[in-house]
Design a protein around this motif. Structure first.
Motif, PDB file in Angstrom:
ATOM      1  N   ALA A 137     -19.245  32.873   4.971  1.00 57.96           N
ATOM      2  CA  ALA A 137     -18.898  31.843   5.954  1.00 57.96           C
ATOM      3  C   ALA A 137     -19.467  32.192   7.320  1.00 57.96           C
ATOM      4  N   LYS A 138     -19.364  33.497   7.675  1.00 60.78           N
ATOM      5  CA  LYS A 138     -19.927  33.932   8.961  1.00 60.78           C
ATOM      6  C   LYS A 138     -21.431  33.742   8.966  1.00 60.78           C
ATOM      7  N   ALA A 139     -22.032  34.060   7.805  1.00 60.40           N
ATOM      8  CA  ALA A 139     -23.488  34.020   7.714  1.00 60.40           C
ATOM      9  C   ALA A 139     -24.040  32.615   7.946  1.00 60.40           C
ATOM     10  N   ILE A 140     -23.297  31.594   7.479  1.00 54.45           N
ATOM     11  CA  ILE A 140     -23.808  30.244   7.730  1.00 54.45           C
ATOM     12  C   ILE A 140     -23.311  29.703   9.058  1.00 54.45           C
ATOM     13  N   GLY A 141     -22.701  30.592   9.872  1.00 52.54           N
ATOM     14  CA  GLY A 141     -22.410  30.239  11.249  1.00 52.54           C
ATOM     15  C   GLY A 141     -21.103  29.510  11.500  1.00 52.54           C
ATOM     16  N   MET A 142     -20.117  29.674  10.612  1.00 49.70           N
ATOM     17  CA  MET A 142     -18.810  29.054  10.890  1.00 49.70           C
ATOM     18  C   MET A 142     -18.124  29.794  12.024  1.00 49.70           C
ATOM     19  N   THR A 143     -17.405  29.035  12.859  1.00 53.81           N
ATOM     20  CA  THR A 143     -16.606  29.670  13.907  1.00 53.81           C
ATOM     21  C   THR A 143     -15.345  30.246  13.253  1.00 53.81           C
ATOM     22  N   PRO A 144     -14.709  31.225  13.890  1.00 51.55           N
ATOM     23  CA  PRO A 144     -13.502  31.811  13.298  1.00 51.55           C
ATOM     24  C   PRO A 144     -12.484  30.743  12.904  1.00 51.55           C
ATOM     25  N   PHE A 145     -12.339  29.726  13.741  1.00 47.40           N
ATOM     26  CA  PHE A 145     -11.361  28.691  13.435  1.00 47.40           C
ATOM     27  C   PHE A 145     -11.728  27.941  12.153  1.00 47.40           C
ATOM     28  N   THR A 146     -13.011  27.610  12.032  1.00 44.92           N
ATOM     29  CA  THR A 146     -13.455  26.900  10.821  1.00 44.92           C
ATOM     30  C   THR A 146     -13.288  27.778   9.589  1.00 44.92           C
ATOM     31  N   ILE A 147     -13.587  29.074   9.750  1.00 45.60           N
ATOM     32  CA  ILE A 147     -13.386  29.988   8.621  1.00 45.60           C
ATOM     33  C   ILE A 147     -11.940  29.944   8.170  1.00 45.60           C
ATOM     34  N   PHE A 148     -11.045  29.978   9.155  1.00 48.50           N
ATOM     35  CA  PHE A 148      -9.628  29.961   8.823  1.00 48.50           C
ATOM     36  C   PHE A 148      -9.256  28.663   8.123  1.00 48.50           C
ATOM     37  N   LYS A 149      -9.794  27.535   8.682  1.00 50.63           N
ATOM     38  CA  LYS A 149      -9.406  26.225   8.158  1.00 50.63           C
ATOM     39  C   LYS A 149      -9.979  25.988   6.765  1.00 50.63           C
TER      40      LYS A 149
END
Lengths: 236, 228
Positions: A137-149
């Motif tokens: 998720a980080k690798a495709i550039g999600m923000t921490p909030f989006t990762i959580f959601k």
């Protein structure tokens, strides 16, 4: 045994007992809700980068899980009452012990204990989410909030469900302890009824059955929720 | 902080430790025996016994311990004449007896489930091997099933012991003066709940800490292959 005692009129105790059951449900749900909030907070602290946060959370869960709930209830009820009385004496010049509202006191105590157990369950669930997914998720550039959601939140919820079902049962059973400070829930109502009818066995047995009913129904609810949550999971 | 209250109540609260320990040890021993029996019944092929053990476990796990204690202590009063005829009233009149009975039955139900999980984790191959060399059922249980099951069940059982240490505080609701009962009495007399709580709470924490250590130690002893 006199079955007339279980009627719903002025003579019978049926309606009072049911009202007790509703109170048990209300205080359990309130405590459980508070427990989930504290559990989430506890999880954040336990998984934090900062030593002091982790230490705080560990102290919280160790103390609350190692000390009897009954003792905590006595502390908060009497301690809080005395503190309020002191403030009252200092500011308003009043005197005497102030009774805390039993619902709020009981809910807070049981909620704190529930929170410690929830924190362990939720932390376990967070850690059970594969690391690779979060890295992806980080690798495709999600923000921490989006990762959580999108990644962490939904999976944590699913993994935590069975454990949270156990916490709910524990919380429900622990609310019976609030009867010692006078909240009129199932246990208190059973005590009142058995005192006035001199049939303690009958009424405590009914109290027990009410708890049994609530746990059975909620058990079914939780296993349904587990099935629903596992819908998208591939099983062999 | 009232340090004089703390100083005075410390020996009093320490005096409650033996009561708490006796409650815990008695009920754990009786409960463990019950649990082994009921776990066996639960797993037996006989439908009736399996159902019987299942109901016992379900009922005691789904109701609060407080209900169980009150049902035995206060509830038995409803059958006083009957119990007197049987000569059992002398037992049910004693809060001690009732508290230990309730705690034992309660922990018996939880422990039965823990042991059942342990027994079910024993692999088929081991049992078949035991049978193949001609072990009798009891020998098979004693030599193969039980030792393997207990290792599997130990961490869960450790949590159960801690829960029972905490639950023994409920005995104070039926007049038994163990740590929590004494704490409540001192609070009522001195109006110093925080001071008393700190001492009583630490006593419980120390006891639970020792329990955790003993369990960890036993785990190491029973699984030497993992901790070489």
């Amino acid at each position: 045994m006199n079955f007339g005692l279980l009627g719903f009129g002025i003579e019978g105790w049926g309606d009072e007992m049911l009202r007790g059951a509703v109170m048990t449900l209300l205080v359990s749900m309130a405590a459980y809700g508070l427990g989930i909030l504290l559990g989430i907070l506890g999880t954040f602290l336990k998984l934090s980068r900062f030593f002091i946060c982790r230490l705080l959370a560990d102290i919280y869960t160790t103390i609350v899980r190692g000390i009897p709930e009954l003792l905590i209830i006595y502390l908060v009820f009497f301690g809080g009452g005395i503190m309020l009385a002191r403030i009252n004496a200092l500011v308003f010049g009043g005197s005497g012990f102030i009774n805390l509202p039993v619902f709020v006191t009981g809910m807070t105590c049981i909620g704190f204990s529930s929170g410690a157990y929830s924190a362990e369950v939720i932390r376990g669930a967070v850690l059970a989410v594969p690391k690779g997914q979060i890295e992806a998720a980080k690798a495709i550039g999600m923000t921490p909030f989006t990762i959580f959601k999108r990644v962490l939140g939904p999976q944590t919820a699913r993994l935590a469900l069975p454990g949270m079902g156990n916490v709910w049962q524990l919380t429900l059973k622990h609310t019976s302890l609030i009867s010692v400070i006078g909240l009129v829930e199932i246990m208190r109502q059973s005590a009142v009824a058995s005192g006035s009818t001199r049939e303690p066995f009958t009424f405590y047995a009914i109290g027990g059955l009410l708890y049994l009913g609530i746990t059975s129904i909620s058990n079914r609810g939780f296993s349904r929720a587990e099935k629903w949550a596992a819908k998208g999971v591939r099983s062999e | 902080m009232k340090f004089d209250v703390m100083k005075e109540s410390f020996p009093q609260l320490i005096g409650g430790v033996p009561e708490t320990l006796l409650l815990v040890i008695f009920s754990l021993c009786i409960g463990f025996i019950l649990a082994v029996i009921f776990a066996q019944l639960r797993l037996s092929k006989n439908r009736f016994w399996s159902w019987f053990a299942g109901s016992y476990i379900y009922i005691f796990r789904s109701t609060p311990l407080l209900v169980q204690i009150y049902l035995i202590y206060y509830g038995s009063g409803q059958f006083r004449i009957f119990l007197q005829e049987l000569g059992l009233w002398t037992f049910f009149r004693e809060a001690w007896f009732c508290a230990i009975m309730a705690l034992s039955l309660n922990t018996g139900a939880y422990t039965a489930e823990i042991i059942r999980g342990g027994i079910q984790s024993v692999s088929w191959g081991e049992i078949e091997a035991g049978k193949a060399i001609g072990m009798k059922p009891l020998t098979l249980f004693r030599r193969i099933i039980f030792p393997v099951a207990i290792r599997q069940a130990l961490p869960g059982y450790g949590n159960e012991i801690i829960l029972i240490v905490k639950s023994s505080s409920l005995a104070s609701t039926i007049t038994i003066l163990e740590i929590t009962g004494i704490a409540k009495k001192i609070i009522a007399a001195t109006y110093a709940p925080i001071e008393v709580f700190i001492i009583a709470g630490s006593l419980y924490l120390v006891m639970n800490f020792i329990v955790t250590r003993i369990i960890e130690f036993t785990e190491h002893k029973l699984n030497p292959q993992f901790y070489r």
